[in-house]
Scaffold this active site. Structure first.
Site, PDB file in Angstrom:
ATOM      1  N   TYR A   1       4.264   6.042  10.829  1.00 17.84           N
ATOM      2  CA  TYR A   1       3.555   5.106  10.302  1.00 17.84           C
ATOM      3  C   TYR A   1       4.811   3.781   9.618  1.00 17.84           C
ATOM      4  CZ  TYR A   1      -0.337   2.475   8.898  1.00 17.84           C
ATOM      5  OH  TYR A   1      -1.321   1.421   8.521  1.00 17.84           O
TER       6      TYR A   1
ATOM      7  N   HIS B   1       1.063  -0.805  -0.082  1.00 19.59           N
ATOM      8  CA  HIS B   1      -0.155   0.361  -0.024  1.00 19.59           C
ATOM      9  C   HIS B   1       1.015   0.975  -0.201  1.00 19.59           C
ATOM     10  CE1 HIS B   1      -4.018  -1.452   1.755  1.00 19.59           C
ATOM     11  NE2 HIS B   1      -3.823  -1.968   0.546  1.00 19.59           N
TER      12      HIS B   1
ATOM     13  N   PRO C   1      -3.193  -0.561  19.043  1.00 15.02           N
ATOM     14  CA  PRO C   1      -3.068  -0.681  18.042  1.00 15.02           C
ATOM     15  C   PRO C   1      -3.083  -0.125  17.115  1.00 15.02           C
ATOM     16  CG  PRO C   1      -4.896  -2.161  18.486  1.00 15.02           C
ATOM     17  CD  PRO C   1      -4.325  -0.694  19.642  1.00 15.02           C
TER      18      PRO C   1
ATOM     19  N   TYR D   1      -8.974   4.952   8.736  1.00 17.21           N
ATOM     20  CA  TYR D   1      -8.404   4.158  10.316  1.00 17.21           C
ATOM     21  C   TYR D   1      -9.959   6.488  10.775  1.00 17.21           C
ATOM     22  CZ  TYR D   1      -4.402   2.474  10.459  1.00 17.21           C
ATOM     23  OH  TYR D   1      -2.890   1.506  10.976  1.00 17.21           O
TER      24      TYR D   1
ATOM     25  N   LYS E   1       1.691  -1.071  14.661  1.00 17.47           N
ATOM     26  CA  LYS E   1       3.261  -1.033  15.671  1.00 17.47           C
ATOM     27  C   LYS E   1       3.722  -3.095  16.313  1.00 17.47           C
ATOM     28  CE  LYS E   1       4.770   2.309  13.683  1.00 17.47           C
ATOM     29  NZ  LYS E   1       4.865   1.859  12.279  1.00 17.47           N
TER      30      LYS E   1
END
Ligand code: FAD
Ligand code: DHB
Length: 389
Positions: free
Chosen positions: A384, A72, A292, A200, A296
Site C-alpha cells: 500500500y 496518514h 482503484p 475500506y 495505485k
C-alpha cells in the site's frame, strides 16, 4: 516547432515528466486534448505513496502539499463490524499522503507556467510520425490549423483513450485485460470525514470506501452494478447505501450533506506490453489501468515517470541509452506487482454478481487472517505504501 521531448497529454504523468525534465535542463512541449479547466475538474485519485511525495519534492512542487496535505499512518479494512487497523508507519516506517490528484495537477500547471513551458491545449487529431526513426515528429490541429512538432523523443502520457498506445502496431504489442462486473459510484461532499483514516469496507451489502480530501471535504464510494446510471442515485439513496456497508461505529458518526460531485467509474485491470516503440514511450494510464481499490493508478504513473525521466536525461545529456533501453522492462516489473496488489484488494473486498457462497467465506477468512497476523498486515502495508522504485 522543435523540442527535445514531445509530451502527448497534460494529465499528471505528462505534467510531472515535463516538470522534472525541464528542471534537468531538457526542453519539452506538452500537447493536451482538453482545456486546463476540464483537466482540473476531474475528481480522481486521493492517496499518494511516499515515493510519489518524494518525486513531487524533487520536481519542486511540494510546498502546498506539505502545508495542506494530510499524512496518514495507516488505514482500516473492515468485514461488517470487524475493523482491522493496518498501521503502515509501525510496520514499514513509512506513511501515505492524502492530497487529491486535482491539487497535484494544479500545482504542476502552476510550476510549468513559472518555467515558461509551452502547453498547447485543445489539440485535435494528434498523429505520432516516424517513431522508429531518429527524427520523429508529431502532427496536430489547433484552432483549425495543422501544425508539426519535431523532437528527439515522444512521451505518450495521454491516458487510456489516447493515441500513443494505438500508434504501436498491433503485431508489435500485447494487451492483458480483466474487466470487473461492477463500478464505483463516487461522491464528494463538504462534510467532515466519518473517520480520521480511510476505511475500506467489505460487507454483506457490498464494498464501500470512506476517504477524504481534507477535514471538511469527504470522498466516499460504493460498489454498483455496471448498468446503474448516476441519475438513478439520489444523495439520499447514496448515503443510505454507504451507511449500510460501513461498520456501525463509522456509519453512526457520519455527517451527510449534498453531493458536490457524483460519478460512476468502471473497474478494469489492463497492461500493454511493451512500453516502447522506437523513440515513443508509454507512461501511466496510456499503458496500464488498475482497479482503484489499492489507490495505485496515479502512483504507478509517477513511478513510470521516475524511470523515464532518469532514462531521458541520461540519453539526452550523457548520450547513455541504457536507461531508455531498459525502461519498458524496469517499469513493467513494478507495474505487474501493483496489478497483482490491486486485483487482490479488489477480490478481497467486493461482491461479484452470481458468485458462489464459497467466495464470501474466502473474503471473510482473508479479513480475519489480516486481523490476526502481523505478517499479513505487513505484506499489505508494504504494497500500500508503495514498492521501492
Ligand atoms: P490521465 O489522467 O488520463 O491524463 C491523460 C491526459 O491526456 C488527459 O488530460 C487527456 O485529456 C489527454 N489526452 C487524451 N488523449 C489525448 C490525445 N489524443 N491528444 C492529446 N491529449 C490527450 N486512481 C487512483 O489511484 N484512485 C482513484 O480514486 C482513481 N479514480 C479514478 C477515476 C476515474 C474516472 C479514472 C478515469 C481514473 C481514476 N484513477 C484513480 C486513476 C488515476 O486517476 C490515473 O491513474 C491517473 O490520472 C493517470 O494519469 P495519466 O496522466 O497517466 O492519465
Ligand atoms: C481514494 C480513491 C481510491 O481508489 C483509494 O483506494 C483511496 C482513496 C480517494 O479518491 O480518496
Amino acid at each position: 516547432m522543435r523540442t527535445e521531448v514531445a509530451i502527448i497529454g497534460g494529465g499528471p504523468s505528462g505534467l510531472l515528466l515535463s516538470q522534472l525534465l525541464n528542471k534537468a535542463g531538457v526542453a519539452t512541449v506538452i500537447l493536451e486534448r482538453s482545456s486546463r479547466e476540464h483537466v482540473l475538474s476531474r475528481i480522481r485519485a486521493g492517496v499518494l505513496e511516499w515515493g510519489t511525495v518524494q518525486m513531487l519534492h524533487e520536481a519542486g512542487v511540494s510546498d502546498r502539499m506539505e502545508a495542506e496535505g494530510d499524512p496518514h499512518d495507516g488505514c482500516y479494512f473492515t468485514d461488517d463490524d470487524l475493523m482491522v487497523h493496518v498501521n503502515f508507519h509501525e510496520l514499514t516506517g513509512k506513511r501515505v499522503m492524502v492530497y487529491g490528484q486535482t491539487e497535484v495537477t494544479t500545482d504542476l500547471y502552476e510550476a510549468q507556467d513559472a518555467m515558461g513551458t509551452t502547453i498547447v491545449h485543445n489539440v485535435e487529431d494528434v498523429v505520432i510520425q516516424d517513431p522508429t526513426t531518429n527524427a520523429p515528429y508529431v502532427e496536430y490541429t489547433v484552432n483549425g490549423e495543422r501544425r508539426r512538432l519535431d523532437c528527439a523523443y515522444v512521451a505518450g502520457c495521454d491516458g487510456f483513450h489516447g493515441v500513443s498506445r494505438k500508434t504501436i502496431p498491433e503485431d508489435k504489442r500485447k494487451e492483458f485485460e480483466r474487466v470487473y462486473p461492477f463500478g464505483w459510484l463516487g461522491v464528494l461532499s463538504r462534510t467532515k470525514p466519518s473517520h480520521h483514516e480511510l476505511v475500506y469496507a467489505n460487507s454483506s451489502n457490498g464494498f464501500a470506501l470512506a476517504s477524504m480530501r481534507s477535514q471538511t471535504l469527504s470522498r466516499y464510494y460504493v460498489q454498483v452494478p455496471l448498468t446503474d446510471k448516476v441519475d438513478e442515485w439520489s444523495d439520499e439513496r447514496f448515503w443510505t447505501k454507504l451507511q449500510s456497508c460501513l461498520p456501525a461505529d463509522v456509519a453512526g458518526s457520519m455527517e451527510t450533506g449534498p453531493s458536490i460531485e457524483k460519478s460512476i467509474a468502471p473497474l478494469r485491470s489492463f497492461v500493454n506490453e511493451p512500453l516502447r516503440w522506437g523513440r515513443l514511450f508509454l507512461v501511466g494510464d496510456s499503458a496500464h489501468i488498475v482497479p482503484p481499490t489499492g489507490a495505485k493508478g496515479l502512483n504507478l504513473a509517477a513511478s513510470d515517470v521516475f524511470y523515464l525521466y532518469n532514462a531521458l536525461v541520461d540519453a539526452l545529456k550523457k548520450g547513455d541509452e541504457t536507461g531508455i533501453d531498459g525502461y519498458s522492462e524496469r517499469a513493467l516489473t513494478r507495474i505487474w506487482k501493483a496489478m497483482r496488489f490491486s486485483w487482490q484488494m479488489t477480490t478481497m473486498l467486493h461482491q461479484f454478481e452470481g458468485e458462489d457462497s464459497f467466495a464470501g467465506q474466502m473474503r471473510k477468512a482473508t479479513l480475519k487472517h489480516l486481523s490476526q497476523s502481523e505478517t499479513a498486515r505487513r505484506d499489505l502495508a508494504e504494497n500500500y505504501i508503495g514498492l521501492p522504485y
